[in-house]
Design an enzyme around this catalytic site. Structure first.
Site, PDB file in Angstrom:
ATOM      1  N   SER A 108     -24.882   5.258  15.822  1.00  0.00           N
ATOM      2  CA  SER A 108     -23.494   4.884  15.553  1.00  0.00           C
ATOM      3  C   SER A 108     -22.572   6.009  15.998  1.00  0.00           C
ATOM      4  CB  SER A 108     -23.293   4.630  14.052  1.00  0.00           C
ATOM      5  OG  SER A 108     -21.919   4.477  13.724  1.00  0.00           O
TER       6      SER A 108
ATOM      7  N   TYR B  27     -24.309   7.671   5.379  1.00  0.00           N
ATOM      8  CA  TYR B  27     -24.456   6.883   6.610  1.00  0.00           C
ATOM      9  C   TYR B  27     -24.368   7.787   7.838  1.00  0.00           C
ATOM     10  CZ  TYR B  27     -23.767   2.929   9.829  1.00  0.00           C
ATOM     11  OH  TYR B  27     -23.883   2.011  10.845  1.00  0.00           O
TER      12      TYR B  27
END
Length: 271
Positions: free
Chosen positions: A158, A171
């Site tokens: 990501s 995350y």
């Protein structure tokens, strides 16, 4: 004088008859990658925790023997072992692995209130899952490479590995670790197996969910306009890059992380 090398030809089906495993492949970006791999000629095994979504993929994609689904919990080694074993039993080989499974929501609240179990769950879903799938698929990938195939692993990371919003530490840490895991494994697994990662930015996945949860993305003009590319991303954007990284034309590419975010991470931001 040496002659000029002949021009190379690009195949319209670069994954023809190759076997690709996609974790978290029943919805969202994973489902987009499944679509792309099938269109490129691959045989695909989807692994996903959501069995309803997996069955919907089989029904809607109607790819016959070229597509199979297995319930998969990437955080459990026994489940991963069954997933890989099913691929070998059904298709006899593994040429590509896409580690896409994870927790979609990056927000876990303020760090002082984040429980250790939540932190570990986020890292486990993204990082442990990729580790376990690579661990158990690598022998088959190496065997495919020994037979002349272009064996490849693609990890879905990501842009949050590089930039952040508040309250997303777990995350971001998981995705950052996944990028590091990617280049480390590329050195260990090469030259037989190439390993790369893709770091998507804003990808609208609303229309790529299972039937009961599917909806049209609610996107404003400003959402598109803020991207230098002029629009929010779609799963097929990530799928096109994943297919390239899984296929022979990317044979000189390994250990890299590819940002696909419409240019957002290159745009300077001022308050």
């Amino acid at each position: 004088m040496p002659s000029v090398p002949p021009a190379f030809a690009m195949s319209s089906a670069p994954l023809q008859d190759r076997v690709v495993l996609v974790t978290g492949g029943a919805q969202g970006i994973g489902r987009g990658i499944v679509h792309g791999a099938l269109a490129a000629g691959a045989r695909v095994l989807i692994g996903d925790l959501d069995e309803e979504a997996g069955r919907a993929c089989l029904r809607e994609l109607a790819a016959g023997e070229r597509l199979r689904f297995v319930a998969l919990d990437v955080g459990r080694e026994a489940s991963v072992r069954r997933f890989v074993g099913t691929a070998l039993a059904r298709f006899g080989r593994i040429d590509g692995l896409v580690n896409n499974a994870g927790i979609a929501d990056p927000h876990t609240g303020p760090l002082h209130a984040l429980a250790l179990r939540q932190w570990r769950r986020m890292l486990g879903a993204h990082l442990d899952g990729a580790f376990l799938c690579c661990k158990h698929a690598l022998p088959a990938l190496r065997a495919a490479a020994a037979g002349g195939a272009a064996a490849s692993i693609v990890n879905i990371a990501s842009t949050r590995a590089r930039q952040s919003e508040p309250d997303t530490e777990a995350y971001a840490a998981a995705k950052g670790a996944l990028v590091a895991f990617t280049h480390a494994l590329a050195i260990s697994a090469g030259p037989q197996v190439r390993v790369n990662s893709i770091s998507p930015g804003w990808i609208a996945t609303d229309a790529w969910r299972k039937p009961g949860a599917r909806r049209r993305p609610k996107l404003r003009p400003i959402d598109h306009a803020q991207h230098p590319a002029g629009r929010v991303g779609a799963p097929e954007d990530v799928a096109a890059l994943a297919v390239y990284l899984l296929s022979p034309p990317s044979g000189f590419v390994t250990g890299q992380d590819f940002v696909i975010d419409g240019g957002m991470s290159r745009r300077m931001q001022y308050a």
